[in-house]
Design a protein around this motif. Sequence first.
Motif, PDB file in Angstrom:
ATOM      1  N   UNK A 128       7.811  -0.312  10.146  1.00  0.00           N
ATOM      2  CA  UNK A 128       8.623  -1.120  11.061  1.00  0.00           C
ATOM      3  C   UNK A 128       8.458  -0.611  12.488  1.00  0.00           C
ATOM      4  N   UNK A 129       8.402   0.714  12.657  1.00  0.00           N
ATOM      5  CA  UNK A 129       8.174   1.288  13.992  1.00  0.00           C
ATOM      6  C   UNK A 129       6.805   0.879  14.528  1.00  0.00           C
ATOM      7  N   UNK A 130       5.813   0.904  13.666  1.00  0.00           N
ATOM      8  CA  UNK A 130       4.458   0.522  14.065  1.00  0.00           C
ATOM      9  C   UNK A 130       4.402  -0.966  14.389  1.00  0.00           C
TER      10      UNK A 130
ATOM     11  N   UNK B  70       4.317  12.121   8.324  1.00  0.00           N
ATOM     12  CA  UNK B  70       5.081  12.218   9.567  1.00  0.00           C
ATOM     13  C   UNK B  70       6.356  11.385   9.564  1.00  0.00           C
ATOM     14  N   UNK B  71       6.683  10.823   8.412  1.00  0.00           N
ATOM     15  CA  UNK B  71       7.915  10.052   8.232  1.00  0.00           C
ATOM     16  C   UNK B  71       8.053   8.937   9.278  1.00  0.00           C
ATOM     17  N   UNK B  72       6.953   8.234   9.496  1.00  0.00           N
ATOM     18  CA  UNK B  72       6.935   7.093  10.408  1.00  0.00           C
ATOM     19  C   UNK B  72       7.022   5.837   9.547  1.00  0.00           C
TER      20      UNK B  72
ATOM     21  N   UNK C   6       0.844  -1.203   0.000  1.00  0.00           N
ATOM     22  CA  UNK C   6       0.000   0.000   0.000  1.00  0.00           C
ATOM     23  C   UNK C   6       0.877   1.251   0.000  1.00  0.00           C
ATOM     24  N   UNK C   7       1.901   1.257   0.838  1.00  0.00           N
ATOM     25  CA  UNK C   7       2.809   2.411   0.899  1.00  0.00           C
ATOM     26  C   UNK C   7       3.487   2.615  -0.455  1.00  0.00           C
ATOM     27  N   UNK C   8       3.927   1.541  -1.066  1.00  0.00           N
ATOM     28  CA  UNK C   8       4.601   1.639  -2.369  1.00  0.00           C
ATOM     29  C   UNK C   8       3.658   2.238  -3.416  1.00  0.00           C
ATOM     30  N   UNK C   9       2.412   1.787  -3.427  1.00  0.00           N
ATOM     31  CA  UNK C   9       1.431   2.315  -4.375  1.00  0.00           C
ATOM     32  C   UNK C   9       1.234   3.809  -4.156  1.00  0.00           C
TER      33      UNK C   9
ATOM     34  N   UNK D  60      -1.255   8.047   4.330  1.00  0.00           N
ATOM     35  CA  UNK D  60      -0.748   9.369   3.967  1.00  0.00           C
ATOM     36  C   UNK D  60      -0.247  10.089   5.222  1.00  0.00           C
ATOM     37  N   UNK D  61      -0.998   9.975   6.307  1.00  0.00           N
ATOM     38  CA  UNK D  61      -0.610  10.577   7.588  1.00  0.00           C
ATOM     39  C   UNK D  61       0.731  10.017   8.056  1.00  0.00           C
TER      40      UNK D  61
END
Length: 105
Positions: A84-86, A79-81, A5-8, A74-75
């Motif tokens: 992996x952190x999540x 916020x450049x999160x 999803x992030x890549x898309x 998008x959020x």
Amino acid sequence: MINKIIKIIKNKIKVSKSYSKYILLNNFEFLFKKIFEEMFEIYLSFNKYIIIKNCYNRYFLIKEICDLIYHLTIFIIYNNISYLEIEKEFIRRTNITGFEEKIFR
């Protein structure tokens, strides 16, 4: 799946007239407004689905969930999160109950 999803979304941001890019270039308040709007739309769709459980109402509930995940992603990008952190936070929480986790906030 989340990485996909992030890549898309990141690929859409590269396009000059994408909605994703528009959101990221707008202020933070606009993005928050969209997240709350999608949450409310999920609430409305869910209420319709609870009353009449059919394919039509289920489809609209799924669409609204998708919209919320999109705007939350998008959020996260804004916020450049990293996911992996999540993921690490979810793993940390696996050994404690939700009640215990809230006490330690």
